[in-house]
Motif scaffolding. Structure first.
Motif, PDB file in Angstrom:
ATOM      1  N   UNK A   3     -16.529 -10.744 -14.051  1.00  0.00           N
ATOM      2  CA  UNK A   3     -17.061 -10.065 -12.871  1.00  0.00           C
ATOM      3  C   UNK A   3     -16.488 -10.667 -11.596  1.00  0.00           C
ATOM      4  N   UNK A   4     -16.406 -11.998 -11.548  1.00  0.00           N
ATOM      5  CA  UNK A   4     -15.832 -12.661 -10.379  1.00  0.00           C
ATOM      6  C   UNK A   4     -14.379 -12.250 -10.185  1.00  0.00           C
ATOM      7  N   UNK A   5     -13.638 -12.182 -11.286  1.00  0.00           N
ATOM      8  CA  UNK A   5     -12.234 -11.776 -11.191  1.00  0.00           C
ATOM      9  C   UNK A   5     -12.119 -10.340 -10.685  1.00  0.00           C
ATOM     10  N   UNK A   6     -12.990  -9.450 -11.157  1.00  0.00           N
ATOM     11  CA  UNK A   6     -12.973  -8.055 -10.682  1.00  0.00           C
ATOM     12  C   UNK A   6     -13.237  -7.999  -9.180  1.00  0.00           C
ATOM     13  N   UNK A   7     -14.232  -8.769  -8.716  1.00  0.00           N
ATOM     14  CA  UNK A   7     -14.530  -8.799  -7.282  1.00  0.00           C
ATOM     15  C   UNK A   7     -13.335  -9.301  -6.484  1.00  0.00           C
ATOM     16  N   UNK A   8     -12.697 -10.346  -6.998  1.00  0.00           N
ATOM     17  CA  UNK A   8     -11.534 -10.911  -6.314  1.00  0.00           C
ATOM     18  C   UNK A   8     -10.364  -9.931  -6.311  1.00  0.00           C
ATOM     19  N   UNK A   9     -10.068  -9.355  -7.457  1.00  0.00           N
ATOM     20  CA  UNK A   9      -8.898  -8.489  -7.594  1.00  0.00           C
ATOM     21  C   UNK A   9      -9.062  -7.166  -6.851  1.00  0.00           C
ATOM     22  N   UNK A  10     -10.282  -6.726  -6.668  1.00  0.00           N
ATOM     23  CA  UNK A  10     -10.504  -5.438  -6.030  1.00  0.00           C
ATOM     24  C   UNK A  10     -10.822  -5.550  -4.548  1.00  0.00           C
ATOM     25  N   UNK A  11     -10.750  -6.765  -3.992  1.00  0.00           N
ATOM     26  CA  UNK A  11     -10.942  -6.921  -2.559  1.00  0.00           C
ATOM     27  C   UNK A  11      -9.803  -6.219  -1.834  1.00  0.00           C
ATOM     28  N   UNK A  12     -10.080  -5.749  -0.642  1.00  0.00           N
ATOM     29  CA  UNK A  12      -9.065  -5.045   0.138  1.00  0.00           C
ATOM     30  C   UNK A  12      -7.850  -5.905   0.424  1.00  0.00           C
ATOM     31  N   UNK A  13      -8.056  -7.182   0.745  1.00  0.00           N
ATOM     32  CA  UNK A  13      -6.932  -8.049   1.090  1.00  0.00           C
ATOM     33  C   UNK A  13      -5.989  -8.256  -0.090  1.00  0.00           C
ATOM     34  N   UNK A  14      -6.534  -8.419  -1.268  1.00  0.00           N
ATOM     35  CA  UNK A  14      -5.703  -8.638  -2.448  1.00  0.00           C
ATOM     36  C   UNK A  14      -4.892  -7.383  -2.751  1.00  0.00           C
ATOM     37  N   UNK A  15      -5.526  -6.228  -2.651  1.00  0.00           N
ATOM     38  CA  UNK A  15      -4.801  -4.983  -2.895  1.00  0.00           C
ATOM     39  C   UNK A  15      -3.730  -4.758  -1.837  1.00  0.00           C
ATOM     40  N   UNK A  16      -4.045  -5.048  -0.584  1.00  0.00           N
ATOM     41  CA  UNK A  16      -3.055  -4.920   0.484  1.00  0.00           C
ATOM     42  C   UNK A  16      -1.876  -5.847   0.230  1.00  0.00           C
ATOM     43  N   UNK A  17      -2.175  -7.071  -0.200  1.00  0.00           N
ATOM     44  CA  UNK A  17      -1.116  -8.026  -0.492  1.00  0.00           C
ATOM     45  C   UNK A  17      -0.232  -7.538  -1.634  1.00  0.00           C
ATOM     46  N   UNK A  18      -0.853  -7.001  -2.672  1.00  0.00           N
ATOM     47  CA  UNK A  18      -0.080  -6.491  -3.808  1.00  0.00           C
ATOM     48  C   UNK A  18       0.836  -5.350  -3.376  1.00  0.00           C
ATOM     49  N   UNK A  19       0.306  -4.440  -2.584  1.00  0.00           N
ATOM     50  CA  UNK A  19       1.129  -3.330  -2.087  1.00  0.00           C
ATOM     51  C   UNK A  19       2.261  -3.874  -1.219  1.00  0.00           C
ATOM     52  N   UNK A  20       1.960  -4.873  -0.391  1.00  0.00           N
ATOM     53  CA  UNK A  20       2.990  -5.470   0.466  1.00  0.00           C
ATOM     54  C   UNK A  20       4.101  -6.123  -0.339  1.00  0.00           C
ATOM     55  N   UNK A  21       3.741  -6.818  -1.412  1.00  0.00           N
ATOM     56  CA  UNK A  21       4.749  -7.471  -2.248  1.00  0.00           C
ATOM     57  C   UNK A  21       5.635  -6.427  -2.924  1.00  0.00           C
ATOM     58  N   UNK A  22       5.022  -5.365  -3.435  1.00  0.00           N
ATOM     59  CA  UNK A  22       5.798  -4.311  -4.092  1.00  0.00           C
ATOM     60  C   UNK A  22       6.727  -3.621  -3.096  1.00  0.00           C
ATOM     61  N   UNK A  23       6.187  -3.292  -1.916  1.00  0.00           N
ATOM     62  CA  UNK A  23       7.008  -2.647  -0.888  1.00  0.00           C
ATOM     63  C   UNK A  23       8.121  -3.592  -0.411  1.00  0.00           C
ATOM     64  N   UNK A  24       7.799  -4.868  -0.284  1.00  0.00           N
ATOM     65  CA  UNK A  24       8.805  -5.844   0.127  1.00  0.00           C
ATOM     66  C   UNK A  24       9.933  -5.956  -0.885  1.00  0.00           C
ATOM     67  N   UNK A  25       9.590  -5.922  -2.163  1.00  0.00           N
ATOM     68  CA  UNK A  25      10.621  -5.966  -3.207  1.00  0.00           C
ATOM     69  C   UNK A  25      11.538  -4.759  -3.146  1.00  0.00           C
TER      70      UNK A  25
END
Length: 137
Positions: A3-25
């Motif tokens: 549950x803690x991992x789900x909360x962490x992974x689904x936070x807006x900042x983490x998702x934004x970071x993931x999108x940023x890394x993919x777009x940066x690549x």
């Protein structure tokens, strides 16, 4: 823990970071292609037909591929300038939006009701009286 991992992974900042890394690549691949396929051949022609990616120094069994290093530096410079321009554009658009919102708020604030107008007049009169009373004659 799950549950803690789900909360962490689904936070807006983490998702934004993931999108940023993919777009940066993806952006990095585009810039690398621009440098290696378009800019470096043109630069090589301007410098007498040299291919920078094949520039190297060999001493015994050791090979120093300084041409690839030059190409990496050009990649970095182009990516840096591109990101700088992109961020400046985003900041300009964001500040333009804030300015428009502030103008709208100012217009909304400036519209006073009759009661508010009277209160402003009373306040101004009281300020004037207070200033007159504090001044020596």
């Amino acid at each position: 823990m799950l549950e803690e991992f789900k909360k962490f992974a689904l936070k807006g900042n983490v998702l934004d970071l993931a999108v940023g890394v993919i777009m940066g690549g993806a952006f990095g691949k585009i810039v690398s292609s621009l440098v290696s396929d378009i800019m470096m051949p043109i630069l090589g022609l301007l410098l007498g037909g040299k291919d920078f990616s094949k520039l190297s120094y060999t001493h015994g069994k050791a090979t120093i591929a300084y041409g690839m290093f030059i190409q990496s530096i050009v990649d970095f410079l182009i990516i840096s300038v591109s990101i700088f321009i992109f961020i400046k554009l985003i900041n300009k658009l964001t500040s333009w939006k804030k300015t428009k919102e502030e103008e709208i708020e100012e217009k909304e604030i400036q519209v006073l009701t009759k009661q508010e107008e009277l209160l402003v007049e009373i306040r101004d009169l009281l300020k004037a009286q207070k200033q007159n009373a504090s001044q020596p004659e």
